[in-house]
Every structure is written in structure tokens, then in C-alpha cells.
Design an enzyme around this catalytic site. Structure first.
Site, PDB file in Angstrom:
ATOM      1  N   HIS A  55      42.415  49.425  47.479  1.00  0.00           N
ATOM      2  CA  HIS A  55      41.057  48.900  47.376  1.00  0.00           C
ATOM      3  C   HIS A  55      41.132  47.371  47.504  1.00  0.00           C
ATOM      4  CE1 HIS A  55      37.753  47.479  44.507  1.00  0.00           C
ATOM      5  NE2 HIS A  55      37.109  47.950  45.557  1.00  0.00           N
ATOM      6  N   HIS A  96      36.969  38.364  49.371  1.00  0.00           N
ATOM      7  CA  HIS A  96      36.473  39.116  48.210  1.00  0.00           C
ATOM      8  C   HIS A  96      36.164  38.091  47.126  1.00  0.00           C
ATOM      9  CE1 HIS A  96      37.001  42.178  44.774  1.00  0.00           C
ATOM     10  NE2 HIS A  96      35.810  42.318  45.313  1.00  0.00           N
TER      11      HIS A  96
END
Length: 296
Positions: free
Chosen positions: A11, A88
Site C-alpha cells: 500500500h 503521498h
């Protein structure tokens, strides 16, 4: 068939590379942008602790057995070079460098196959997408498998055609490029919870309802911190505060899964090196080899 075989995935795969010196990513809310503008470097160090979901680079993840990568792409504000970055919250590596790292592994291991899932795009115009598509062509070339029916994709088929890369692209651009698989062929329902019990209930319900016929399917064994969780664990981070504590319960759920058309397919997790996540998912494939699973 790859639709039936469990695959290990990470992830936010690129978050090992997060750069504390970079600006805040464009997807972050105004509250986060303001927080960083006031507290500067200290705020970014805190963000990195909670945003970095992997401690291994691409080559290490590949060497450990990870074959699915969750990729989020962004432009950087006021970047004269118009580079594309993995992102991110904060920016990390340049996309071309990460893709080259993956390609080098595939060249050295001609029977290995990876899934690249480009599922979020930030600050990207049409020409940025065109640049990314060209980058994929230049990097992987004939290694990329054109989009076909998912149930036709077996290891044997890929080996015969010498394909090693399946690229999923969550943008209408995918419809115009033969080697881009549409994003809807890689659904990844998200539990959005800090509670391991709720996560497991969600994962089980998703498996029971199962994916639409003709697509791959991701089970995200991932807990998502709330603002209050971050405040409580301000000195530690995602790994110590949430992931390590919840690991036994999450791993127990993974061990009990069955592969096959109506079972598990791709499993993603944070900090994939923790516990025995990778070896456990690999072992699920043995049930297929032994014919214990109904793959109809």
C-alpha cells in the site's frame, strides 16, 4: 489464472522515498497546508512518520516477493522541469527513477510479473498523462501486456508472450492506449477505519460479495489513522501506533483465506516486511497447486 492466484502487494508502495524537504502534496487539505506553513520542518517530520507506509525501496520489495504496487502520481508546484513524482502527502522519488528500478529487476528475472496500479493523479494535465504514457513505453516496451479479458491472464500466457507488466490506469486516458488496463478492472474497496475488527468485517463482506466477473480484486489489509490517533501517537508514528498492534488479528484473517474465483486475489498491506505477511500470502497459492480450491 492470475484472477484466482493470491498476489502480495504494498500500500502506498513508493512512500519509502518520501522527502521531508519537499513541499506538501497538492492533495492535502488546507488545514495540513497551514499546519506545515506554521511549523515547517517539524510538521514535515511528523507527516513523514504517519505517511510513510513502507520502509523498503522498490528493489527490496520485489526481492521480498511483492508483485503489486499502489502508485499515486503528482506534479510539483512551480517545477520548471515538469517532472512527475510519486506522492503521498509529501513528494518522494521521480517516477522515471522508480520505473527504471522495477524494470531492472524484471530484466534480471524474466519469469516474474508485476502489477502497476496508477490509481491517483494530482495536478496533472493532458500533456502530463501523455508524458507518463511515453515514459511507460520507453521503460517497459514489449514487456507490457495489452488489456485483454482478465480471466485469460495466466502465468503460462504471460510467459509465452514474454509479458511481465500489467499497468492499471485510473483515468479515461486508459481507453486510448492498448497497454493500459482500465482502473475499474482493479477495484480496491477501502475500509477507512482504525479498528481491526471493523476492518476484518469489511474485508470479509467484500470477499463475500466478490468482484465483478472479469476483473481483478484488491483486499486492503490497511488501517487508516484519524486525526485523534495521530495526536495520541505523535512521537511514534503509523507503524508503532497502529500497524504493529493490529498485526496479529490482521494476519490471522489472511491465513484463513482461500484463493480462487470466489476468494482472495490481491492483498495489500503497510510495512510488508512485518511479521510473515509475504510468506503467508505465498502459501495461499499452494492450495491452488494442490487442487483444493474451486476456481469456477
Amino acid at each position: 489464472h492470475y484472477q484466482a492466484e493470491p498476489v502480495k502487494g504494498s500500500h502506498d508502495s513508493f512512500s519509502f522515498y518520501i522527502d521531508e524537504a519537499s513541499p506538501v502534496g497538492p492533495e492535502q487539505p488546507e488545514t495540513v497546508q497551514n499546519f506545515v506553513s506554521v511549523f515547517g520542518t517539524v510538521a514535515k517530520k511528523l507527516m513523514r512518520k504517519w505517511l510513510a507506509t513502507q520502509t523498503m525501496n522498490f528493489t527490496s520489495q520485489l526481492g521480498a516477493g511483492i508483485r503489486y504496487f499502489d502508485l499515486r502520481i503528482s506534479t510539483k508546484p512551480r517545477d520548471p522541469d515538469n517532472e512527475l513524482y510519486f506522492a503521498h502527502g509529501l513528494f518522494s522519488a521521480k517516477v522515471n527513477e522508480g520505473l527504471e528500478e522495477i524494470n531492472a529487476f524484471l530484466t534480471d528475472h524474466p519469469k516474474e510479473v508485476v502489477f502497476l496500479d496508477f490509481n491517483h493523479f494530482y495536478g496533472m494535465q493532458k500533456y502530463h498523462h501523455e508524458n507518463l504514457v511515453q515514459m511507460l513505453k520507453d521503460t517497459f516496451g514489449i514487456k507490457m501486456c495489452p488489456a485483454i479479458f482478465a480471466h485469460e491472464v495466466s502465468l503460462q500466457y504471460l510467459w509465452e508472450k514474454e509479458y511481465q507488466v500489467l499497468v492499471f490506469y485510473h483515468s479515461p486516458v486508459a481507453l486510448e492506449v492498448p497497454f493500459l488496463w482500465p482502473g475499474q478492472m482493479m477495484p480496491a474497496p477501502w475500509a477507512n477505519t482504525t479498528d481491526p475488527e471493523k476492518l476484518i468485517q469489511f474485508l470479509q463482506a467484500s470477499i463475500t460479495e466478490r468482484r465483478k466477473k472479469g476483473s481483478f480484486f484488491i483486499s486492503q489489509v490497511v488501517l487508516t489513522p484519524k486525526a485523534s490517533t495521530v495526536v495520541k501517537g505523535v512521537a511514534s508514528g503509523l507503524r508503532e501506533t497502529i500497524t504493529e498492534r493490529a498485526l496479529p488479528a490482521m494476519m490471522q484473517w489472511v491465513r484463513t483465506q482461500k484463493p480462487g474465483e470466489s476468494g482472495i486475489n490481491i492483498i495489500t498491506a503497510d510495512f510488508v516486511e512485518l511479521g510473515d505477511f509475504i510468506s503467508t500470502v505465498i502459501k495461499l497459492n499452494y492450495a491452488l497447486d494442490e487442487g483444493e480450491v474451486d476456481t469456477t
